[in-house]
Design a protein around this motif. Structure first.
Motif, PDB file in Angstrom:
ATOM      1  N   UNK A  40       0.833  -1.706   0.102  1.00 17.64           N
ATOM      2  CA  UNK A  40       0.228  -0.202   0.282  1.00 17.64           C
ATOM      3  C   UNK A  40       0.792   1.598   0.305  1.00 17.64           C
ATOM      4  N   UNK A  41       2.435   1.347   0.366  1.00 20.70           N
ATOM      5  CA  UNK A  41       2.796   2.493   0.442  1.00 20.70           C
ATOM      6  C   UNK A  41       3.910   2.687   0.104  1.00 20.70           C
ATOM      7  N   UNK A  42       4.811   1.243  -1.183  1.00 14.70           N
ATOM      8  CA  UNK A  42       5.472   1.621  -1.680  1.00 14.70           C
ATOM      9  C   UNK A  42       6.966   1.129  -0.963  1.00 14.70           C
ATOM     10  N   UNK A  43       8.177   1.781  -0.899  1.00 14.25           N
ATOM     11  CA  UNK A  43       8.709   2.537  -0.810  1.00 14.25           C
ATOM     12  C   UNK A  43       9.043   2.995   0.236  1.00 14.25           C
ATOM     13  N   UNK A  44       9.086   3.564   1.515  1.00 13.00           N
ATOM     14  CA  UNK A  44       8.818   4.183   2.221  1.00 13.00           C
ATOM     15  C   UNK A  44      10.793   4.678   3.181  1.00 13.00           C
TER      16      UNK A  44
END
Lengths: 116, 120
Positions: A40-44
């Motif tokens: 849901x958030x990709x690469x963080x």
């Protein structure tokens, strides 16, 4: 030479348990980074260490997350009281920062964390 | 704040076709780095290229080429004569370029990635 290594490669835990993830950077690299990759958030970005400077913790999502880097080398990311939303792949990267440093981050294979 | 946009979620091509992956970025930093990483099915992020903001020269490496245009804040990636082994998710990323001794945020800001499927 050896790249960034991470352990374990997979970790399954129960909600509420604490987990520790380990990262061994490329030898001689002065900077170490933790990222998280989820659907849901990709690469963080999570946290960044450089030498003896205070770490940049601006990406940590909550106070349940902490990390340390011992002796300027190995780092451990700790997640306390894990929640299901913590399920993700945790990636570690290192880079060489210096007068001629390229500041390019090289990534490890990641630890896949599953919280049941 | 920094932002990287990869508008193409998924691209499917047939082997030997050329394909271009788009990357548009936003930053207030005067100097910065742009990167492309490849994430094959094995999962490990593989570094492909780093470009400094003050160097707008395009680069070619084998079948790969990169077109950096500061005027349009774009850093596009072209694969010529694609192969099945090129199938992967490709990420564009941005970081502030910090000189030696200067503290600041070195973390990468990633785009959402483009999944490239090359069919035989």
């Amino acid at each position: 030479g050896a790249g960034v290594s991470q352990s374990p490669s997979n970790k399954v835990t129960e909600k509420g348990k604490d987990v520790e993830l380990r990262c061994d950077p490329i030898s001689g690299h002065t900077a170490l980074y933790w990222y998280r990759q989820s659907l849901g958030q990709g690469l963080e970005f999570l946290i960044y260490f450089q030498g003896n400077s205070a770490p940049d913790k601006s990406g940590l999502p909550s106070d349940r997350f902490s990390a340390e880097r011992t002796g300027g080398s190995v780092s451990t990311l700790t997640i306390q009281r894990t929640q299901q939303e913590d399920s993700a792949v945790y990636l570690c990267a290192s880079s060489l920062i210096g007068r001629g440093g390229r500041d390019t981050q090289y990534f490890g294979p990641g630890t896949r964390l599953t919280v049941l | 704040a920094q932002k990287v946009t990869q508008a193409q979620t998924e691209i499917s091509v047939v082997e030997k076709e050329d394909v271009t992956l788009d990357c548009v970025y936003e930053t207030r930093d005067t100097t910065y780095y742009l990167f492309w990483y490849k994430q094959p099915p094995s999962g490990e992020l593989v570094f492909l290229i780093r470009r400094n903001s003050f160097d707008e020269q395009n680069e070619i490496s084998g079948r790969y080429s990169w077109n950096f245009q500061k005027s349009t804040s774009s850093f596009n990636f072209t694969i010529t004569a694609s192969q099945v082994v090129d199938s992967a998710v490709y990420f564009c990323a941005l970081s502030e370029a910090l000189t030696w001794g200067k503290t600041g945020r070195r973390a990468l800001t990633f785009g959402s990635g483009t999944r490239l499927q090359v069919q035989p």
